[in-house]
Design an enzyme around this catalytic site. Structure first.
Site, short mmCIF file in Angstrom:
data_model
loop_
_atom_site.label_atom_id
_atom_site.label_comp_id
_atom_site.label_asym_id
_atom_site.label_seq_id
_atom_site.Cartn_x
_atom_site.Cartn_y
_atom_site.Cartn_z
N GLY A 46 71.34 62.25 60.84
CA GLY A 46 70.03 61.44 60.41
C GLY A 46 68.92 62.09 59.96
O GLY A 46 68.87 63.30 60.05
N GLN A 51 60.08 62.91 57.68
CA GLN A 51 60.55 64.13 57.66
C GLN A 51 60.58 64.80 56.38
O GLN A 51 60.32 66.01 55.95
CB GLN A 51 61.91 64.38 58.29
CG GLN A 51 61.97 64.19 59.54
CD GLN A 51 63.30 64.23 60.02
OE1 GLN A 51 64.21 63.48 60.25
NE2 GLN A 51 63.56 65.36 60.70
N CYS A 91 67.13 68.57 65.71
CA CYS A 91 66.43 67.89 64.69
C CYS A 91 66.34 68.83 63.56
O CYS A 91 65.80 69.98 63.76
CB CYS A 91 65.00 67.46 65.34
SG CYS A 91 63.97 66.45 64.16
N LEU A 92 66.28 68.20 62.22
CA LEU A 92 66.22 68.89 61.23
C LEU A 92 64.77 69.43 60.88
O LEU A 92 64.66 70.53 60.05
CB LEU A 92 66.48 68.29 59.61
CG LEU A 92 68.00 67.90 59.82
CD1 LEU A 92 68.16 66.87 58.55
CD2 LEU A 92 68.87 69.03 60.03
N HIS A 133 65.94 58.46 67.96
CA HIS A 133 65.59 59.57 67.52
C HIS A 133 64.81 59.44 65.85
O HIS A 133 63.72 59.83 65.88
CB HIS A 133 66.53 60.66 67.35
CG HIS A 133 66.28 61.94 66.89
ND1 HIS A 133 66.14 63.20 67.75
CD2 HIS A 133 65.84 62.32 65.70
CE1 HIS A 133 65.65 64.23 66.73
NE2 HIS A 133 65.45 63.51 65.56
N GLU A 134 65.60 58.92 64.94
CA GLU A 134 64.82 58.62 63.65
C GLU A 134 63.89 57.52 63.74
O GLU A 134 63.06 57.73 62.88
CB GLU A 134 66.15 58.34 62.87
CG GLU A 134 67.18 59.33 62.38
CD GLU A 134 67.08 60.83 62.53
OE1 GLU A 134 65.63 61.04 61.76
OE2 GLU A 134 67.63 61.53 62.83
N HIS A 137 60.74 59.27 64.64
CA HIS A 137 59.88 59.89 63.63
C HIS A 137 59.08 58.76 62.69
O HIS A 137 57.78 59.11 62.35
CB HIS A 137 60.97 60.24 62.69
CG HIS A 137 61.45 61.64 63.03
ND1 HIS A 137 60.93 62.71 63.35
CD2 HIS A 137 62.76 62.10 63.36
CE1 HIS A 137 61.55 63.89 63.67
NE2 HIS A 137 62.83 63.39 63.64
ZN ZN Z 1 64.44 64.43 63.94
#
Ligand code: ZN
Length: 167
Positions: A46, A51, A91-92, A133-134, A137
């Site tokens: 995701g 991000q 998380c990226l 989660h996304e 953000h």
């Molecule tokens: Zn994330």
């Protein structure tokens, strides 16, 4: 194929609240394509536009193992939540660290697809966690914000160590 740089915690731009998408145009298509390219390249499931420093309400997800279920969700809204589940999240924007977060088990999400058509899906388990989660953000919230102060410190220390070693 364009890969976008991913903001790394604690970049203050991760705290910016995303604005709704108004124009479903060719520019949006390019953003979505670049987001998928970036997510797949980084082995993520995701990615939120926040991000990649684009403060618009766009998330892309694909929890399949062979990258066959890409889903772009524009202006997503959770309309129903059922139950709760505790799952390990990464998380990226926090590369190399993971921790457990409590999320709703099942969610109903209304959103628009890239063509501007209104959609609604019910998501369970990992897909549900990933979408929540996304979507966080887009509000400027990361999984780190869900952790206790003690776990936050542990995560920061671990990140620091990983980044020191990577130099
Ligand atoms: Zn994330």
């Amino acid at each position: 194929m364009a890969l976008l740089p991913i903001l790394q915690f604690p970049d203050p731009r991760l705290k910016i609240k995303a604005s709704p998408v108004i124009n479903f145009d060719a520019e949006l298509d390019i953003i979505i394509k670049d987001m998928f390219d970036t997510m797949y390249e980084q082995q993520g499931i995701g990615l939120a536009a926040t991000q990649v420093n684009i403060p618009l309400q766009i998330i892309v997800v694909d929890i399949s193992t062979n990258k066959t279920e890409p889903m772009a969700m524009i202006n997503p809204k959770i309309v129903t939540t059922i139950g709760s589940q505790l799952g390990l999240e990464g998380c990226l924007s926090f590369q190399g660290v993971y921790d457990k977060v409590t999320r709703a088990e099942t969610i109903q999400v209304d959103f628009y697809n890239a063509s501007g058509e209104k959609k609604s899906i019910k998501a369970h388990d990992l897909l549900s966690i990933c979408i929540q989660h996304e979507m966080d953000h887009l509000e400027g919230i990361t999984f780190y914000d869900h952790l206790s102060p003690l776990k936050q410190k542990r995560l920061r220390d671990k990140l620091e160590k990983i980044r020191r070693t990577a130099l």
